[in-house]
Enzyme design. Structure first.
Site, PDB file in Angstrom:
ATOM      1  N   HIS A  57     -27.342  75.076  81.255  1.00  0.00           N
ATOM      2  CA  HIS A  57     -28.280  76.030  80.664  1.00  0.00           C
ATOM      3  C   HIS A  57     -28.106  76.117  79.143  1.00  0.00           C
ATOM      4  CE1 HIS A  57     -28.940  78.533  84.630  1.00  0.00           C
ATOM      5  NE2 HIS A  57     -29.440  77.316  84.704  1.00  0.00           N
ATOM      6  N   ALA A 105     -38.127  62.205  82.157  1.00  0.00           N
ATOM      7  CA  ALA A 105     -39.276  61.952  83.028  1.00  0.00           C
ATOM      8  C   ALA A 105     -40.411  62.850  82.585  1.00  0.00           C
ATOM      9  CB  ALA A 105     -38.924  62.295  84.480  1.00  0.00           C
TER      10      ALA A 105
HETATM   11  P1  FDA Z   1     -36.979  69.444  79.139  1.00  0.00           P
HETATM   12  O1  FDA Z   1     -35.684  68.753  79.274  1.00  0.00           O
HETATM   13  O2  FDA Z   1     -37.640  69.908  80.381  1.00  0.00           O
HETATM   14  O3  FDA Z   1     -38.030  68.519  78.394  1.00  0.00           O
HETATM   15  C1  FDA Z   1     -37.706  67.684  77.327  1.00  0.00           C
HETATM   16  C2  FDA Z   1     -38.515  66.408  77.447  1.00  0.00           C
HETATM   17  O4  FDA Z   1     -38.473  65.711  76.207  1.00  0.00           O
HETATM   18  C3  FDA Z   1     -38.002  65.447  78.503  1.00  0.00           C
HETATM   19  O5  FDA Z   1     -39.060  65.049  79.331  1.00  0.00           O
HETATM   20  C4  FDA Z   1     -37.441  64.292  77.691  1.00  0.00           C
HETATM   21  O6  FDA Z   1     -37.538  63.041  78.340  1.00  0.00           O
HETATM   22  C5  FDA Z   1     -38.296  64.344  76.455  1.00  0.00           C
HETATM   23  N1  FDA Z   1     -37.670  63.754  75.268  1.00  0.00           N
HETATM   24  C6  FDA Z   1     -36.432  64.005  74.780  1.00  0.00           C
HETATM   25  N2  FDA Z   1     -36.232  63.304  73.658  1.00  0.00           N
HETATM   26  C7  FDA Z   1     -37.364  62.603  73.420  1.00  0.00           C
HETATM   27  C8  FDA Z   1     -37.776  61.688  72.408  1.00  0.00           C
HETATM   28  N3  FDA Z   1     -36.974  61.364  71.388  1.00  0.00           N
HETATM   29  N4  FDA Z   1     -39.014  61.147  72.491  1.00  0.00           N
HETATM   30  C9  FDA Z   1     -39.844  61.471  73.512  1.00  0.00           C
HETATM   31  N5  FDA Z   1     -39.503  62.321  74.495  1.00  0.00           N
HETATM   32  C10 FDA Z   1     -38.279  62.872  74.444  1.00  0.00           C
HETATM   33  N6  FDA Z   1     -33.341  76.078  85.513  1.00  0.00           N
HETATM   34  C11 FDA Z   1     -33.919  76.868  86.444  1.00  0.00           C
HETATM   35  O7  FDA Z   1     -34.745  77.711  86.089  1.00  0.00           O
HETATM   36  N7  FDA Z   1     -33.563  76.795  87.754  1.00  0.00           N
HETATM   37  C12 FDA Z   1     -32.621  75.918  88.197  1.00  0.00           C
HETATM   38  O8  FDA Z   1     -32.313  75.873  89.398  1.00  0.00           O
HETATM   39  C13 FDA Z   1     -32.016  75.068  87.238  1.00  0.00           C
HETATM   40  N8  FDA Z   1     -31.094  74.156  87.611  1.00  0.00           N
HETATM   41  C14 FDA Z   1     -30.727  73.156  86.742  1.00  0.00           C
HETATM   42  C15 FDA Z   1     -30.013  72.049  87.209  1.00  0.00           C
HETATM   43  C16 FDA Z   1     -29.738  70.992  86.362  1.00  0.00           C
HETATM   44  C17 FDA Z   1     -28.981  69.786  86.878  1.00  0.00           C
HETATM   45  C18 FDA Z   1     -30.164  71.034  85.013  1.00  0.00           C
HETATM   46  C19 FDA Z   1     -29.882  69.882  84.081  1.00  0.00           C
HETATM   47  C20 FDA Z   1     -30.865  72.128  84.535  1.00  0.00           C
HETATM   48  C21 FDA Z   1     -31.154  73.188  85.394  1.00  0.00           C
HETATM   49  N9  FDA Z   1     -31.915  74.269  84.964  1.00  0.00           N
HETATM   50  C22 FDA Z   1     -32.426  75.138  85.897  1.00  0.00           C
HETATM   51  C23 FDA Z   1     -32.305  74.405  83.548  1.00  0.00           C
HETATM   52  C24 FDA Z   1     -33.757  74.013  83.268  1.00  0.00           C
HETATM   53  O9  FDA Z   1     -34.212  73.031  84.170  1.00  0.00           O
HETATM   54  C25 FDA Z   1     -33.902  73.514  81.831  1.00  0.00           C
HETATM   55  O10 FDA Z   1     -33.345  74.464  80.963  1.00  0.00           O
HETATM   56  C26 FDA Z   1     -35.361  73.307  81.436  1.00  0.00           C
HETATM   57  O11 FDA Z   1     -36.030  72.469  82.341  1.00  0.00           O
HETATM   58  C27 FDA Z   1     -35.447  72.735  80.022  1.00  0.00           C
HETATM   59  O12 FDA Z   1     -36.794  72.682  79.605  1.00  0.00           O
HETATM   60  P2  FDA Z   1     -37.186  72.163  78.147  1.00  0.00           P
HETATM   61  O13 FDA Z   1     -38.643  72.293  78.035  1.00  0.00           O
HETATM   62  O14 FDA Z   1     -36.331  72.861  77.158  1.00  0.00           O
HETATM   63  O15 FDA Z   1     -36.729  70.640  78.107  1.00  0.00           O
END
Ligand code: FDA
Length: 571
Positions: free
Chosen positions: A508, A85
């Site tokens: 994580h 998203a």
């Molecule tokens: P992130 O996943 O945010 O962004 C990647 C983006 O790239 C996405 O929007 C994706 O759709 C896009 N993408 C991927 N491949 C693509 C492609 N080929 N082409 C175009 N777009 C593409 N952390 C915290 O601080 N507090 C918390 O309470 C929690 N709890 C938690 C619960 C759950 C269920 C999860 C899964 C994770 C958490 N976390 C968390 C961790 C934290 O939310 C997470 O580590 C970060 O949001 C990751 O941020 P990034 O920028 O690395 O990737």
């Protein structure tokens, strides 16, 4: 008409990508494109509901990546969630806002990343944050722990406490219980000293009562800016390379994308391509673009552009387990707060700490050899040993927290989720086809003795907490795992059987395009530029060289803020 060239092309409009895009676009003479696979979720109630954790799981905005069978982790396949998203995983996460330990950010510089330490990152935590200071009445009534000096008041990202927390009723009870087992009160978990009992802030809009995600903070307020463009429902396939690459450095020409209508085209990057697709996607995009281990790339007929075998290695995650107890006389069942404690190794191991420290120290060479052997020596035992010694120092000398213990009441049951924070296991993620589909994800959960010991000993610690007054007077029998399943005097082997059948990913994952010197196995340098390229960076959880004790987003927002400044400086 479709514009096809931008100065910066950011792949992934998630937690980190939107920070970078927003900050780069502050220079109105610069054009920025964000390519995002998902859609806007501004009006998705599974996202906006500030108490809706879990509602989005399994829906179309959850990638729900699957691991391979976990050899050391009960043979199970685990689901690793990530948000598809605008706003990325910040739209589905638990909203906890906790940073890291000073010493563990300083370790990034010690390993060779010049300029990355707590003092240089701290201003960026503040720059990103808009801490909503709770009014005094609520602060006092709910014992909300904060030190205003440690928070940013003018950044884009709203943090603070939600309504339920400001009406919490159990803070004193749980605080007294932790105190009785040696864990002190922490007046603010976000100042780089995390050990203790606290109530953490959330990424939340306390006025509107909605989740604060990366899109609400860093995109929607700026969406009318004409130099910042987002392509939704658009998938990046790979980086395309310029024919005139500089000697010894591959130069990205642009990014091949597939639009929602199925058509494929290339958007050009005049200056740079920035991968922010997350730690379970950015390394795959590098491999699909020809950057990685030739042995992996050749399986899918991908020509090697940069021979960088550690792409996708160094994957570090944690295991999450839970213990539950029935509540006595429906006690305090209306409370909707989550309480946390971050105990150190001394809190968890008590008198045994020194002995454990010696044992683990003696095991480090073997751990390093095991990890290297499992990945075919792509990461070297000598480098791993250096990292493991640093981690040992954090655990036993600096005494950073080694577990997060999260206590809350759900459906009349006292529930405690917890995860040991610093396992030594390293896994990997690699392509399993010529697209991002079918990736081979292997976190190697429970790989090393310490990983299991830490998880088992924390469970014993939680049992002790529930047996300590005043909390002891509010609980009845243990329902999960229950004494029939894991006896009161269980050794590690007995705990292991249950832990390995009942854990999940802690969501994580970090380290899959690690920022480190190249000779130590790094994928990006201290400017987050991919080795062997002149204009490709990775900015997301992939670059974190080591796991941190806090949840990830606060640190990711800070990294992305600092990275944006590094890019501006170099331009
Ligand atoms: P992130 O996943 O945010 O962004 C990647 C983006 O790239 C996405 O929007 C994706 O759709 C896009 N993408 C991927 N491949 C693509 C492609 N080929 N082409 C175009 N777009 C593409 N952390 C915290 O601080 N507090 C918390 O309470 C929690 N709890 C938690 C619960 C759950 C269920 C999860 C899964 C994770 C958490 N976390 C968390 C961790 C934290 O939310 C997470 O580590 C970060 O949001 C990751 O941020 P990034 O920028 O690395 O990737």
């Amino acid at each position: 008409t479709k514009e096809t060239a931008y100065d910066y092309v950011v792949v992934g409009g998630g937690t980190s990508g939107l920070v970078v895009a927003k900050r780069l676009s502050e220079d109105l003479s610069v054009s920025v494109l964000v390519i995002e696979a998902g859609d806007s979720v501004f009006n998705n109630v599974n996202v906006t509901n500030p108490n809706g954790y879990g509602l989005a799981f399994g829906t179309e905005i959850d990638y729900a990546y699957q691991t391979v069978n976990q050899t050391y982790g009960g043979g199970l396949i685990q689901t690793m969630r990530a948000g598809k998203a605008l706003g990325g995983t910040s739209t589905i996460n638990g909203m906890a806002y906790t940073r890291a330990e000073i010493s563990q950010i300083d370790a990034w510089e010690q390993v060779g990343n010049d300029g990355w330490n707590w003092d240089s990152l701290f201003p960026y935590y503040l720059k990103s944050e808009h801490f909503q200071v709770p009014d005094e009445e609520r602060t006092v009534a709910a014992h909300l722990p904060f030190d205003k000096e440690l928070h940013g008041l003018n950044g884009p990202l709203k943090t603070g406490w939600n309504y339920e927390q400001t009406n919490s009723s159990l803070t004193s009870t749980i605080n007294s219980t932790f105190k009785a087992i040696g864990v002190p009160y922490n007046p603010d978990v976000n100042g780089g000293n995390m050990v203790g009992f606290s109530l953490y802030p959330f990424t939340t809009d306390s006025t509107l009562h909605v989740r604060e995600d990366a899109a609400r903070a860093y995109y929607f307020p700026y969406q009318n800016q004409t130099n910042l463009k987002v392509l939704l429902n658009t998938k990046a396939n790979k980086i395309t390379w310029s024919q005139n690459s500089k000697q010894n450095a591959a130069t990205a020409e642009g990014v091949e994308i597939t639009s929602s209508d199925g058509t494929t085209s290339v958007v050009k990057a005049n200056k740079e391509v920035i991968l922010s697709a997350g730690s379970l996607a950015s390394p795959l995009l590098l491999e699909l673009s020809g950057i990685g281990n030739p042995a992996v790339l050749s399986k899918y007929d991908i020509e090697t552009v940069v021979d960088l075998p550690t792409v996708g290695e160094n994957l570090q995650d944690q295991m999450n387990n839970g213990l539950s107890f029935n509540a006595a006389n429906g006690f305090s069942l209306a409370d909707k707060t989550s309480y946390i404690a971050y105990p150190s190794v001394s809190h968890i191991y008590g008198n045994e700490t020194l002995l454990v420290a010696e044992n683990i120290k003696a095991s480090l060479p073997e751990y390093a050899a095991q990890v290297a052997a499992v990945n075919g020596n792509v990461t070297r035992a000598s480098d791993l040993l250096e990292f493991f010694q640093m981690q040992w120092d954090l655990i036993f000398t600096s005494q950073v927290p080694i577990a997060e213990v999260l206590v809350y009441i759900v459906n009349g049951v006292w529930t405690t989720e917890y995860w040991a924070l610093l396992p030594f296991a390293r896994g990997s993620i690699h392509i399993g086809s010529d697209s991002t589909a079918n990736a081979v994800i292997n976190p190697n959960y429970f790989m090393l003795d310490w990983d299991l010991q830490e998880q088992a000993q924390t469970a014993r610690f939680i049992r002790k907490m529930y047996a300590t007054a005043p909390l002891a007077g509010m609980v009845l029998d243990e329902t999960r795992p229950g004494l029939d399943t894991v006896s009161a005097a269980a050794d590690d082997a007995e705990w292991a059987a249950w832990l390995k059948s009942a854990y999940r990913s802690n969501f994580h994952p970090v380290g899959t395009a690690a920022m480190m010197p190249k000779e130590k196995g790094g994928v990006v340098d201290a400017n987050l530029k991919v080795y062997g390229t002149s204009n490709v960076r990775v900015i997301d959880a992939s670059v974190m060289p080591f796991q941190v004790c806090g949840h990830l987003v606060s640190t990711l927002y800070a990294i992305a803020e600092r990275a944006a400044d590094l890019i501006k400086k170099s331009a």
